[in-house]
Motif scaffolding. Structure first.
Motif, PDB file in Angstrom:
ATOM      1  N   ALA A 290       0.826  -1.210   0.000  1.00 32.10           N
ATOM      2  CA  ALA A 290       0.000   0.000   0.000  1.00 32.10           C
ATOM      3  C   ALA A 290       0.856   1.253   0.000  1.00 32.10           C
ATOM      4  O   ALA A 290       0.575   2.235  -0.682  1.00 32.10           O
ATOM      5  CB  ALA A 290      -0.920  -0.014   1.215  1.00 32.10           C
ATOM      6  N   ILE A 291       1.944   1.225   0.753  1.00 27.32           N
ATOM      7  CA  ILE A 291       2.819   2.400   0.847  1.00 27.32           C
ATOM      8  C   ILE A 291       3.644   2.571  -0.423  1.00 27.32           C
ATOM      9  O   ILE A 291       3.746   3.664  -0.987  1.00 27.32           O
ATOM     10  CB  ILE A 291       3.731   2.278   2.078  1.00 27.32           C
ATOM     11  CG1 ILE A 291       2.880   2.268   3.366  1.00 27.32           C
ATOM     12  CG2 ILE A 291       4.761   3.402   2.119  1.00 27.32           C
ATOM     13  CD1 ILE A 291       3.674   1.951   4.615  1.00 27.32           C
ATOM     14  N   LEU A 292       4.227   1.469  -0.907  1.00 30.56           N
ATOM     15  CA  LEU A 292       5.120   1.550  -2.065  1.00 30.56           C
ATOM     16  C   LEU A 292       4.388   1.876  -3.355  1.00 30.56           C
ATOM     17  O   LEU A 292       5.011   2.312  -4.331  1.00 30.56           O
ATOM     18  CB  LEU A 292       5.881   0.235  -2.218  1.00 30.56           C
ATOM     19  CG  LEU A 292       6.849  -0.110  -1.091  1.00 30.56           C
ATOM     20  CD1 LEU A 292       7.504  -1.470  -1.335  1.00 30.56           C
ATOM     21  CD2 LEU A 292       7.924   0.967  -0.938  1.00 30.56           C
ATOM     22  N   ALA A 293       3.055   1.709  -3.361  1.00 28.23           N
ATOM     23  CA  ALA A 293       2.286   2.024  -4.565  1.00 28.23           C
ATOM     24  C   ALA A 293       2.276   3.517  -4.859  1.00 28.23           C
ATOM     25  O   ALA A 293       1.917   3.928  -5.964  1.00 28.23           O
ATOM     26  CB  ALA A 293       0.856   1.512  -4.406  1.00 28.23           C
ATOM     27  N   ASN A 294       2.730   4.335  -3.904  1.00 28.65           N
ATOM     28  CA  ASN A 294       2.670   5.795  -4.070  1.00 28.65           C
ATOM     29  C   ASN A 294       4.032   6.407  -4.385  1.00 28.65           C
ATOM     30  O   ASN A 294       4.201   7.616  -4.285  1.00 28.65           O
ATOM     31  CB  ASN A 294       2.082   6.446  -2.793  1.00 28.65           C
ATOM     32  CG  ASN A 294       1.698   7.892  -3.017  1.00 28.65           C
ATOM     33  OD1 ASN A 294       1.135   8.247  -4.056  1.00 28.65           O
ATOM     34  ND2 ASN A 294       2.012   8.751  -2.047  1.00 28.65           N
ATOM     35  N   VAL A 295       5.030   5.568  -4.731  1.00 31.55           N
ATOM     36  CA  VAL A 295       6.355   6.111  -5.033  1.00 31.55           C
ATOM     37  C   VAL A 295       6.873   5.529  -6.340  1.00 31.55           C
ATOM     38  O   VAL A 295       6.499   4.415  -6.739  1.00 31.55           O
ATOM     39  CB  VAL A 295       7.363   5.820  -3.903  1.00 31.55           C
ATOM     40  CG1 VAL A 295       6.979   6.544  -2.624  1.00 31.55           C
ATOM     41  CG2 VAL A 295       7.494   4.328  -3.661  1.00 31.55           C
ATOM     42  N   VAL A 296       7.741   6.287  -6.996  1.00 29.32           N
ATOM     43  CA  VAL A 296       8.448   5.838  -8.195  1.00 29.32           C
ATOM     44  C   VAL A 296       9.908   6.228  -8.031  1.00 29.32           C
ATOM     45  O   VAL A 296      10.205   7.361  -7.621  1.00 29.32           O
ATOM     46  CB  VAL A 296       7.867   6.470  -9.476  1.00 29.32           C
ATOM     47  CG1 VAL A 296       8.672   6.014 -10.694  1.00 29.32           C
ATOM     48  CG2 VAL A 296       6.402   6.106  -9.645  1.00 29.32           C
ATOM     49  N   ALA A 297      10.848   5.290  -8.336  1.00 31.36           N
ATOM     50  CA  ALA A 297      12.278   5.552  -8.163  1.00 31.36           C
ATOM     51  C   ALA A 297      12.993   5.501  -9.508  1.00 31.36           C
ATOM     52  O   ALA A 297      12.641   4.706 -10.395  1.00 31.36           O
ATOM     53  CB  ALA A 297      12.891   4.538  -7.207  1.00 31.36           C
ATOM     54  N   PHE A 298      13.994   6.373  -9.649  1.00 29.74           N
ATOM     55  CA  PHE A 298      14.842   6.405 -10.841  1.00 29.74           C
ATOM     56  C   PHE A 298      16.288   6.544 -10.393  1.00 29.74           C
ATOM     57  O   PHE A 298      16.572   7.066  -9.305  1.00 29.74           O
ATOM     58  CB  PHE A 298      14.468   7.576 -11.753  1.00 29.74           C
ATOM     59  CG  PHE A 298      13.057   7.519 -12.285  1.00 29.74           C
ATOM     60  CD1 PHE A 298      12.754   6.773 -13.409  1.00 29.74           C
ATOM     61  CD2 PHE A 298      12.033   8.207 -11.647  1.00 29.74           C
ATOM     62  CE1 PHE A 298      11.453   6.731 -13.903  1.00 29.74           C
ATOM     63  CE2 PHE A 298      10.739   8.163 -12.124  1.00 29.74           C
ATOM     64  CZ  PHE A 298      10.438   7.423 -13.256  1.00 29.74           C
TER      65      PHE A 298
END
Length: 803
Positions: free
Chosen positions: A659-667
């Motif tokens: 649920a938490i990680l669904a709101n982040v994107v990493a590059f």
């Protein structure tokens, strides 16, 4: 009563022991290696220290302990320099790797006593804290341990002359452990270090005494002189006495540390207590012969192995006699006793080309002069063929039947051009990198060629501002080899003439002047068919550089050592066709008055010599190398929060992290997303209830790491909303609420239409005024209950029953 180890002495027997009937099967034997790594013993590489092998092993209680290099000592070879009957540490060799076990074998006919000035530390370079004593039959007779502790119990009347120590029973151990003050509550039981000796005359089968921590003395006898501070020994307990035929194995730091030998060693005292008479097997595996001096002959340090370079057109190249080979002669052939002598061996060198054996040269060793002498010189290497390759196989065998072979490459040419300083490198991203750095190049003879190096980098690589990654950097330079040829020259008397080497042995008729002044023949068969005519003259030279005969077709005169004789055409033809040439002899042909002027009537023995030259040689030698350039990633990955007002329904995820990680994107500037490690570093207390997210507001932190260890964090708030009810849940809850209300509403108060209106109003009110954290269905039912309770009457009851 004091027991002495001399009671344990038995008759002297052979050193190498026979395994007992109940020794472990070979398949069950477990090897113990230094650092638990066989490569630390044998090499070629290990993450630990390469300690090397002594070639001695001891097998006992299902384990084979590999003694490291320098860990095997032989007491019969110790030197009692001061003739005092005992051995000080200075009278035998130091231990190479003292953190591991030391095996001291006494295969002599006398007991050996090792003295010490530092509680045995100087006996093994660093103190060994566990000693095991095996008799000539390999039976463990005594064990000393002054670091680990054991539960022991005294059945004797006191702790001195009448002491009778043994291993404690389970009941005695439990009582000791349960006691608040064991010294007074269980005075006969101790947890202590021990010395234990096998003794068949004792009812327990052994005798035992306590030792002080890190001392070899009995603490109960501390008031006595040092040499009397043991109940069991008749010598100073700090000393080590090895009876004739016995072997002592002591264990060092690593053997009582983190390695697999520790638990094995702790079994030793119990083997004595249990009467286990398994014999320790001592084995020596003779190593192969070892060559020395070959690497000094290596002309190409940049290539693996040994490569000898024969200079192009070098004369007289031969194998050096500086190579030696040795082996360890461990046992005397007559007595079988250990002698441990390093001896040199003779060896042979076989020369191959294309796997065909061309020559064998035997190097005999003379022990009196300590020199090697070959039985012949090397003769099959042709230095006139640039690039020719040969293989020299050096081999030697020792009397124990083992053979060592080493392949050496022999190449004809020049010393190979080489790079120096090529090594893998690490640099930082975005910083200019000098791709050569400390790398240089030379022609093999010291001439610097660094400025000729060509560098090839992967496509897209920018060494002014390199991006993180791993890159293969290729290097190459070309060295032009030019070797001037040797002139082909004919010398007659004091005059030297240049000869066209292409005309040697190729002229078919000397009367046809297409070859210059002189036609030279070193091959008699080529001369035997040569044509000539009136005006042709032939000189024949001996191998010693003098004129031996000539034939003059002007007048058919033939000169030899006996003088000049006039002959005819037939005799000339017979002479020409029958002439043979020994090694070094040759014929010079010439024609016409101009070419023969001054050379027709030379005297026998006149100086004449010929040097067959060589052509100029030129070739390009291309030398290549490469290294790996690693550009370190110093940039942290970027982490983006998708929704700063992030809210989710409780039933959307079954995992808090998901649920938490669904709101982040990493590059990242180097790693792709699959290579990044994204994780929740703080979930704000978010949990699951009945498989769903628990409604509420949570402050969370997400982190991302790249493969280089760079990290970034992002913080945001997650609002978990109650889950929307399913139709099934609504129906079930409504039925439950209706049943509840049915029991509370007075008869004849509400009509069915009023019930429907109340339900619709309750739903609308609940959705309008829903509070965070309150389930929608719960809010509806609360409103419905309140509405229905405001009515009453039989109509509702009627409706409910109908429904």
């Amino acid at each position: 009563m004091k027991k002495i180890t001399t009671l344990l002495l038995l008759l002297f027997a052979a050193l190498v022991l026979v395994a007992p009937a109940y020794a472990a099967e070979e398949g069950e034997i477990v090897d113990i290696y230094p650092y638990d790594d066989p490569n630390a013993l044998y090499g070629p590489s290990t993450p630990f220290t390469l300690v090397g092998d002594s070639n001695w092993d001891v097998t006992y209680l299902g384990r084979r302990y590999n003694i490291v290099r320098g860990g095997a000592r032989f007491a019969n070879l110790f030197t009692d320099a001061n003739a005092d009957g005992v051995f000080q540490p200075t009278e035998y060799g130091a231990v190479s790797w003292n953190a591991f076990a030391v095996m001291t074998i006494n295969d002599g006919d006398s007991d050996v006593e090792l003295t010490t000035a530092s509680a045995r530390t100087d006996i093994t370079s660093v103190v060994h804290r566990l000693y095991s004593y095996f008799d000539e039959d390999g039976i463990l007779q005594m064990f000393e341990d002054h670091i680990f502790t054991y539960y022991i119990h005294n059945d004797g009347a006191d702790v001195t002359d009448n002491a009778d120590w043994r291993f404690a029973t389970e009941a005695e151990i439990d009582a000791f452990d349960a006691a608040e003050t064991p010294a007074t509550e269980t005075p006969n039981t101790r947890l202590t270090q021990i010395r234990i000796i096998r003794d068949d005359s004792d009812t327990d089968g052994y005798v035992m005494e306590p030792l002080g921590y890190l001392t070899w003395r009995n603490p109960d006898l501390s008031a006595l002189p040092e040499n009397e501070q043991s109940l069991l020994l008749d010598y100073t307990p700090n000393h080590v006495v090895i009876p004739a035929g016995w072997t002592v194995v002591s264990f060092g730091t690593n053997d009582r540390g983190a390695y697999s030998s520790t638990d094995w060693i702790k079994q030793f005292p119990y083997a004595i207590a249990e009467g286990n008479e398994e014999a320790m097997l001592v084995e020596y595996d003779a190593p192969k012969p070892e060559f020395a001096g070959l690497t000094a002959l290596d002309d190409d340090g940049a290539s693996a192995g040994v490569q000898m370079i024969v200079e192009f057109q070098e004369e007289g190249f031969d194998l050096a006699n500086t190579v030696s080979v040795s082996w360890i002669d461990m046992f005397d052939d007559t007595t079988g006793l250990i002698i441990n002598q390093t001896k040199k061996l003779s060896y042979k060198v076989e020369i191959f080309q294309d796997d065909v054996l061309l020559e064998t040269i035997n190097f005999a060793y003379d022990s009196e002069t300590d020199t090697y002498t070959p039985d012949k010189a090397l003769s099959v290497v042709d230095s006139s063929v640039f690039g020719a390759g040969y293989k020299a196989v050096y081999s030697a065998s020792h009397p124990d039947g083992k053979t060592t072979e080493i392949n050496v490459d022999i190449a004809v040419g020049v010393l190979p051009p080489r790079f120096e300083g090529v090594a893998d490198r690490f640099v930082e991203e975005g910083v200019y990198v000098d791709l050569l750095g400390a790398i240089t190049a030379n022609n093999g003879y010291g001439v610097d060629l660094t400025n000729t190096i060509e560098i090839t980098v992967p496509q897209g690589f920018n060494y002014y501002s390199p991006k993180p990654g791993t890159y293969e950097i290729d290097l190459e330079f070309t060295y032009n080899v030019f070797i001037a040829g040797i002139p082909t020259e004919l010398t007659i008397g004091t005059t030297t003439y240049d000869i066209d080497m292409t005309k040697v042995n190729t002229v078919t008729n000397v009367s046809v002047l297409n070859y210059g002044r002189f036609a030279v023949f070193t091959d008699a068969t080529k001369f035997n068919t040569v044509g000539s005519g009136y005006g042709s003259v032939f000189l024949v030279a001996a191998a010693d550089g003098t004129l031996k005969e000539w034939f003059d077709r002007y007048n058919w005169n033939h000169m030899t050592s006996t003088g000049v004789v006039v002959k005819d055409q037939a005799q000339f033809d017979a002479w020409r066709t029958g002439l043979t040439l020994a090694e070094g002899e040759f014929v010079v042909g010439m024609h016409g008055s101009t070419n023969t002027a001054g050379l027709r009537n030379l005297a026998f023995g006149h100086p004449i010599s010929f040097v067959m030259g060589t052509e100029d040689f030129e070739t390009d030698l291309v030398t290549q190398a490469s290294y790996t350039l690693t550009v370190d990633d110093k940039t942290a990955p970027s982490l983006f929060v998708v929704d700063k007002n992030y809210a989710v329904d409780a039933d959307k995820f079954t995992s808090v992290n998901a649920a938490i990680l669904a709101n982040v994107v990493a590059f990242d500037n180097f790693d792709n997303q699959a290579q990044l490690s994204i994780y929740v570093s703080a979930n704000g207390g978010m949990t699951l209830t009945d498989g769903k997210l628990t409604p509420g507001t949570y402050n969370v932190v997400v982190s991302v790491d790249d493969r280089a260890g760079n990290s970034s964090d992002a913080s945001f708030t997650v609002t978990v909303k109650p889950a929307k009810p399913t139709q099934e849940e609504v129906d079930q809850k409504v039925d439950e609420k209706v049943d509840e209300v049915e029991q509370q509403i007075p008869v004849d108060v509400i009509t069915p239409d009023e019930v429907d209106a109340a339900i619709e109003a309750a739903i609308e009110e609940a959705l309008k005024n829903q509070e965070p954290g309150v389930n929608v269905l719960t809010a509806v039912l609360m409103s419905l209950g309140a509405a229905l309770l405001s009515f009453g009457g039989a109509a509702l009851l009627f409706f409910l029953k109908k429904k």
